[in-house]
Design an enzyme around this catalytic site. Structure first.
Site, PDB file in Angstrom:
ATOM      1  N   ASP A  69       0.868  -1.174   0.000  1.00 10.72           N
ATOM      2  CA  ASP A  69       0.000   0.000   0.000  1.00 10.72           C
ATOM      3  C   ASP A  69       0.901   1.218   0.000  1.00 10.72           C
ATOM      4  O   ASP A  69       1.622   1.474   0.977  1.00 10.72           O
ATOM      5  CB  ASP A  69      -0.896   0.009   1.240  1.00 10.72           C
ATOM      6  CG  ASP A  69      -1.882  -1.152   1.243  1.00 10.72           C
ATOM      7  OD1 ASP A  69      -2.395  -1.490   0.171  1.00 10.72           O
ATOM      8  OD2 ASP A  69      -2.125  -1.720   2.322  1.00 10.72           O
ATOM      9  N   ASP A  75     -13.637  -4.052  -2.579  1.00  8.24           N
ATOM     10  CA  ASP A  75     -13.596  -3.866  -1.131  1.00  8.24           C
ATOM     11  C   ASP A  75     -14.985  -4.181  -0.575  1.00  8.24           C
ATOM     12  O   ASP A  75     -15.946  -3.453  -0.843  1.00  8.24           O
ATOM     13  CB  ASP A  75     -13.208  -2.426  -0.790  1.00  8.24           C
ATOM     14  CG  ASP A  75     -11.776  -2.102  -1.195  1.00  8.24           C
ATOM     15  OD1 ASP A  75     -10.972  -3.047  -1.315  1.00  8.24           O
ATOM     16  OD2 ASP A  75     -11.455  -0.911  -1.386  1.00  8.24           O
TER      17      ASP A  75
END
Length: 254
Positions: A12, A131
């Site tokens: 990330d 997600d």
């Protein structure tokens, strides 16, 4: 022929640094992405996933630079996601060295982006990043979220994945926002629910804490398993995960 289960570290990236938090909050620095990528390549990672977690226009050039430097230093496939809104964004990332590109919010806003990218570059290039949170009022019990899991997209996760696959998505990055960063294990019910309905490969993400968490995700239907903080902070190596998968009779690459 049995396809090997892939083990994928996830980076990330925020403003050129790797960060990690819990449920996308309280982010802390985890290191230089190029250095971490080289470490995972040496450990035997099958692929790497880069997610630009802020994905602002100001970070765009930083992301391209990180992708370029990483592609030059490792020899395993790179998937890059975050802020991809147009086929031109995909083209730029591929030219920078990405092998696959993840789309999320822009595809929800404009589903034809999936077919546009698939027709121009091929389905194998396109990963739908999903997600997911549990939402009791959805037919499958799972809903799609955006903005790091903070906002419901008003879509059933399984129905959206089926639609995206039909439009040309080649792979599904299935991230449990309920489990993200918790180290409580993957959401096996989510993986099983998605596997029953979706034919494209599934990458399970969200919740890995110990080596023994990965084999159940594969048993539930995942084709690949992804983790971040357990790798970044040295709690596990890629080799640890592959050794445990082998113990469970799961085929992995050396």
């Amino acid at each position: 022929m049995v396809l090997a289960t892939r083990v994928i570290p996830c980076l990330d990236v925020d403003a050129g640094r790797v960060v990690k938090g819990v449920n996308f909050e309280n982010l802390r620095d985890a290191g230089d992405p190029v250095e971490l990528a080289a470490r995972y390549d040496a450990q035997g990672a099958d692929e790497l996933t880069f997610l630009d977690v802020t994905a602002s226009s100001g970070n765009r050039e930083t992301t391209y630079d990180v992708v370029r430097r990483t592609a030059e230093s490792v020899f395993i496939p790179l998937t890059v996601g975050g802020g991809v809104r147009t086929p031109q964004d995909v083209d730029r990332l591929l030219r920078a060295g990405a092998d696959k590109v993840g789309v999320n919010t822009a595809a929800i806003d404009r589903p034809e982006l999936i077919s546009d990218v698939a027709q121009r570059f091929g389905s194998q290039v396109l990963v739908l990043s999903l997600d997911v949170r549990r939402e009791a009022d959805r037919p499958s019990g799972f809903g799609v979220t955006t903005h790091g899991g903070r906002r419901s997209a008003g879509l059933d996760a399984v129905e959206w994945a089926i639609q995206a696959a039909a439009l040309g998505a080649g792979e599904l990055l299935l991230n449990s926002m309920d489990r993200d960063g918790t180290k409580d294990g993957f959401d096996l019910e989510l993986i099983e629910t998605m596997r029953r309905e979706v034919r494209i490969p599934i990458i399970a993400s969200g919740g890995a804490g110990i080596a023994e968490h990965f084999a159940p995700a594969v048993a539930a239907g995942a084709d690949a398993v992804l983790a971040a903080s357990v790798f970044h902070f040295g709690e596990l190596t890629v080799g640890d995960v592959k050794a445990d998968l082998r113990r469970h009779g799961i085929t992995v690459r050396d």
